[in-house]
Design an enzyme around this catalytic site. Structure first.
Site, PDB file in Angstrom:
ATOM      1  N   THR A  44       0.859  -1.185   0.000  1.00  0.00           N
ATOM      2  CA  THR A  44       0.000   0.000   0.000  1.00  0.00           C
ATOM      3  C   THR A  44       0.889   1.227   0.000  1.00  0.00           C
ATOM      4  O   THR A  44       1.783   1.359   0.836  1.00  0.00           O
ATOM      5  CB  THR A  44      -0.937   0.009   1.212  1.00  0.00           C
ATOM      6  OG1 THR A  44      -1.701  -1.205   1.228  1.00  0.00           O
ATOM      7  CG2 THR A  44      -1.895   1.186   1.152  1.00  0.00           C
ATOM      8  N   CYS A  48       5.232   6.989  -1.193  1.00  0.00           N
ATOM      9  CA  CYS A  48       6.243   6.036  -1.654  1.00  0.00           C
ATOM     10  C   CYS A  48       5.952   5.581  -3.081  1.00  0.00           C
ATOM     11  O   CYS A  48       4.841   5.734  -3.583  1.00  0.00           O
ATOM     12  CB  CYS A  48       6.281   4.817  -0.738  1.00  0.00           C
ATOM     13  SG  CYS A  48       6.920   5.138   0.923  1.00  0.00           S
ATOM     14  N   HIS A  65       9.513  -1.053  -2.367  1.00  0.00           N
ATOM     15  CA  HIS A  65       8.651  -0.008  -1.801  1.00  0.00           C
ATOM     16  C   HIS A  65       9.590   0.980  -1.135  1.00  0.00           C
ATOM     17  O   HIS A  65      10.196   0.665  -0.113  1.00  0.00           O
ATOM     18  CB  HIS A  65       7.701  -0.650  -0.786  1.00  0.00           C
ATOM     19  CG  HIS A  65       6.742   0.303  -0.135  1.00  0.00           C
ATOM     20  ND1 HIS A  65       5.469  -0.068   0.231  1.00  0.00           N
ATOM     21  CD2 HIS A  65       6.855   1.609   0.241  1.00  0.00           C
ATOM     22  CE1 HIS A  65       4.855   0.960   0.801  1.00  0.00           C
ATOM     23  NE2 HIS A  65       5.690   1.991   0.814  1.00  0.00           N
TER      24      HIS A  65
END
Length: 204
Positions: A44, A48, A65
């Site tokens: 999620t 980022c 990520h």
């Protein structure tokens, strides 16, 4: 290769996803995961960026990520400390893919995230800077970007299937809690306190 905080962060959460009936890994900020198997990789994103990189011929793929650290004194560029964090995140994933048998000339990428979701950042748009870095890095490395969903103001949930290259993107238009933002704020604070030590030897 020196020990680095990217290697010491919380490990990806492995689980079985009953919705898609598949083994899955949830990647947290600062993490990455690569696999030659049939899996779903989930993360999620707010500010980022996640790079989904794979070798479509050999069926090996992975995701990272990452966020560049906030440093308003720097104007960017490949020599800046901010860029070194981003380069490390990309190189760790690419290195792992190549060690698993991917061929560099086959690699392709999809990019997601970079939303303007950290509202108190008035001096720079961290999300846009992350997105620009990722695009520039992959162009420099000669890895084609075949799809993107970048910028905007909303967090995103990403479900990536490395063997097929399919990505499901869900825009989180309304959040009932601040979990995504809090996680990225904590990640940003960790970046400020951390240093990139040494270089990563990139397999070719």
């Amino acid at each position: 290769m020196s020990s680095h905080w990217y290697e010491d962060n919380l490990a990806p959460k492995l689980y079985f996803d009953t919705t898609f009936n598949i083994d899955a890994a949830r990647i947290l900020p600062g993490g990455y995961y690569a696999t030659p198997g049939h899996m779903m990789l989930v993360t999620t994103l707010g500010s980022c960026v996640a790079a989904c990189i794979r070798d479509p011929i050999n069926g090996i793929g992975g995701i990272n990520h990452f966020m560049l650290p906030e440093n308003v004194q720097e104007q960017g560029g490949w020599g800046s400390s901010s860029a070194r964090y981003g380069s490390y995140a990309m190189e760790m994933l690419i290195n792992q893919l190549l060690k698993m048998g991917a061929r560099r000339q086959n690699l392709e990428a999809k990019l997601f995230g970079g939303g303007a979701v950290i509202k108190h950042m008035k001096t720079i748009n961290i999300g846009a800077r992350n997105a620009t870095f990722a695009l520039d890095y992959l162009k420099t490395e000669g890895i084609p970007v075949v799809s993107t969903d970048l910028l905007d103001i909303y967090p995103r949930k990403i479900c990536y299937f490395p063997q097929s290259g399919k990505v499901l993107v869900k825009k989180l238009y309304s959040l009932h809690n601040n979990e995504v933002l809090n996680r990225e704020q904590n990640y940003l604070m960790l970046l400020k306190k951390s240093k990139v030590e040494g270089d990563v030897e990139l397999f070719t």
